[in-house]
Design a protein around this motif. Structure first.
Motif, PDB file in Angstrom:
ATOM      1  N   LEU A  92     -16.272 -16.293  32.340  1.00 24.28           N
ATOM      2  CA  LEU A  92     -17.413 -17.078  31.870  1.00 24.28           C
ATOM      3  C   LEU A  92     -17.827 -18.107  32.916  1.00 24.28           C
ATOM      4  N   ILE A  93     -16.874 -18.749  33.557  1.00 25.40           N
ATOM      5  CA  ILE A  93     -17.199 -19.735  34.590  1.00 25.40           C
ATOM      6  C   ILE A  93     -17.970 -19.075  35.733  1.00 25.40           C
ATOM      7  N   GLY A  94     -17.561 -17.846  36.091  1.00 25.57           N
ATOM      8  CA  GLY A  94     -18.280 -17.125  37.137  1.00 25.57           C
ATOM      9  C   GLY A  94     -19.720 -16.838  36.757  1.00 25.57           C
ATOM     10  N   ILE A  95     -19.951 -16.475  35.490  1.00 26.33           N
ATOM     11  CA  ILE A  95     -21.322 -16.213  35.020  1.00 26.33           C
ATOM     12  C   ILE A  95     -22.147 -17.494  35.059  1.00 26.33           C
ATOM     13  N   LEU A  96     -21.547 -18.605  34.628  1.00 29.82           N
ATOM     14  CA  LEU A  96     -22.274 -19.874  34.623  1.00 29.82           C
ATOM     15  C   LEU A  96     -22.628 -20.323  36.039  1.00 29.82           C
ATOM     16  N   LYS A  97     -21.721 -20.133  36.984  1.00 31.34           N
ATOM     17  CA  LYS A  97     -21.993 -20.527  38.365  1.00 31.34           C
ATOM     18  C   LYS A  97     -23.088 -19.682  39.003  1.00 31.34           C
ATOM     19  N   SER A  98     -23.214 -18.439  38.519  1.00 30.59           N
ATOM     20  CA  SER A  98     -24.251 -17.564  39.086  1.00 30.59           C
ATOM     21  C   SER A  98     -25.648 -17.945  38.610  1.00 30.59           C
ATOM     22  N   LYS A  99     -25.713 -18.751  37.568  1.00 25.72           N
ATOM     23  CA  LYS A  99     -27.009 -19.195  37.056  1.00 25.72           C
ATOM     24  C   LYS A  99     -27.583 -20.276  37.963  1.00 25.72           C
ATOM     25  N   ASP A 100     -28.835 -20.560  37.753  1.00 28.09           N
ATOM     26  CA  ASP A 100     -29.473 -21.640  38.485  1.00 28.09           C
ATOM     27  C   ASP A 100     -28.804 -22.954  38.106  1.00 28.09           C
TER      28      ASP A 100
END
Length: 464
Positions: free
Chosen positions: A443-451
């Motif tokens: 989940l942290i990886g997905i959040l970091k990939s966001k703007d």
């Protein structure tokens, strides 16, 4: 002149004689056949709606016929499992002895007086059925005053005990022969969605407000009658895709124990058929129209096309191509009347839910209070919603990575659906510490990939 007067007197005498003969023959027939018959037909109002009285009697007699009838109709309940529903076969009779008072129930179906040729598609429609109740005239007060009320009450109780929630969808009425839709405009499957408000990823204060409003609505029948208003409630759910609008509807249905009618407007021929669909819905239901902004967009395009073709008087309105028979002719005024018109008084205890991805694009008439009473923003995942999802998927209330996730959620837009997908694991109910950490890091990886630009969330608040 005298001849005309004689003919007039003769006709008057003949009429009086026929009247006397009719009364005498009726008296004699009642002495020979002293029984009263009451017929309960399956459909009322040109087959628009199945009679509630017939449905209750059907359940009552279905419970009796298993032990007393010789010819029994048996079919699966269409609700999954091996549950079988029984009913009396055509021309079968049941005798009920009520402490010395005998009544006879006969099941049959109406046979048309004129033979017709069916030219529609699919199987020809069945003739409507009916139940006939016969009893001696000296028991009229007991049967009419007590027994019928008992049968209806008992039948409704049996049906309620056997009932499971259903998910309905409307059959397409575009290009259909009228006889094809004689029985019903809806088909259904068992409603198996297990969503609950307790597990819904949403802020607790929002959920609490919605649950309280639903409970007030369910218990306020007398209040609505006192006000002279239809017993209905309108909900508008709006927000980006994946924010839980459909899950919210499922949670509402499970909380209230209501059926869901999922109305697909593009399959409805015109406003008249839409009213027929409303008439055929049962009480205690949620009528859902999803992505209503998409339908409005279709209407707007059609309107702009017509206006462009007419132009500034360059093309006559009569020359504008008509809407194809394969297109829905449902209009915005028709939808507004469906939601909040006179026809909503037919039945009660209904909730109408509209969903949209674009709140601002909706017509103000569609959003107004009284038509859509509650506006609920289904927003991106908050930290509070994330904790609910973590409890649902990982069975944890806290973790050392929660603080980092909280900061990232405040800075980035991510839907509850994306968070749920990141927290999915392969270990079933039991998940070890290592897999928990792996899911949270995912989940942290997905959040970091966001703007990572700060996000300011704004929108109309939940109003109750």
């Amino acid at each position: 002149m005298e001849r005309l007067e004689s003919f007039g007197k003769l006709a008057e005498w003949g009429s009086s004689a026929l009247s006397i003969i009719f009364r005498v023959s009726t008296y004699v027939w009642r002495r020979i056949y002293p029984y009263i018959e009451i017929t309960f037909t399956e459909y009322a109002g040109e087959h628009l709606k199945r009679s509630e009285a017939y449905a209750a009697i059907d359940a009552y007699l279905g419970d009796l016929c298993r032990d007393t009838a010789f010819r029994i109709r048996a079919m699966t309940s269409n609700e999954g499992g091996d549950n079988v529903v029984f009913s009396m076969d055509d021309n079968e009779e049941i005798v009920v002895d009520l402490d010395g008072v005998k009544v006879w129930w006969l099941a049959s179906k109406a046979v048309p007086r004129v033979t017709s040729i069916y030219l529609g598609r699919g199987a020809p429609p069945e003739d409507p059925r009916y139940y006939r109740l016969a009893f001696h005239h000296r028991h009229r007060d007991f049967v009419v005053g007590h027994y019928i009320s008992f049968v209806l009450s008992k039948g409704k109780q049996i049906a309620a005990d056997q009932r499971k929630n259903k998910l309905y969808t409307n059959k397409s009425t575009i290009g259909c022969h009228p006889y094809e839709l004689r029985e019903t405009l809806w088909s259904h499957v068992p409603f198996e969605h297990r969503a609950k408000f307790e597990t819904l990823a949403m802020e607790e204060n929002k959920k609490r407000g919605i649950v309280e409003d639903l409970d007030r609505f369910r218990s306020n029948r007398d209040y609505y009658r006192k006000l002279g208003k239809p017993w209905k409630r309108g909900y508008l759910l709006y927000g980006p895709p994946g924010t839980g609008k459909s899950t919210m509807i499922a949670a509402m249905a499970n909380h209230l124990d209501y059926d869901i009618y999922d109305l697909e407007l593009t399959s409805v021929k015109d406003n008249t058929d839409m009213r027929k669909l409303l008439i055929e819905t049962k009480d205690k239901c949620i009528i859902v129209i999803e992505d209503v902004d998409y339908m409005l967009d279709l209407w707007n395009r059609r309107k702009k096309l017509i206006e462009a073709q007419i132009g500034a008087g360059k093309v006559k309105a009569a020359l504008v191509p008509k809407v194809s028979d394969e297109e829905s002719k449902v209009t915005l005024p028709g939808l507004l009347n469906f939601i909040d018109g006179l026809w909503t008084s037919c039945g009660g205890e209904r909730i109408i839910v509209l969903t949209t991805n674009n709140y601002e694009s909706l017509d103000p008439a569609l959003k107004r209070r009284g038509r859509m009473d509650i506006h609920v923003e289904m927003s991106y995942c908050s930290y509070e919603a994330f904790k609910i999802l973590a409890k649902n998927y990982l069975n944890i209330d806290g973790h050392q990575l929660f603080r980092k996730i909280k900061r990232l959620l405040a800075e980035n837009e991510v839907t509850p659906a994306e968070v749920a997908e990141a927290l999915m694991h392969k270990s079933g109910d039991d998940v070890d510490t290592q897999e928990v950490r792996k899911c949270l890091e995912n989940l942290i990886g997905i959040l970091k990939s966001k703007d990572s630009d700060p996000v300011v969330r704004a929108g109309p608040p939940l109003l109750l």
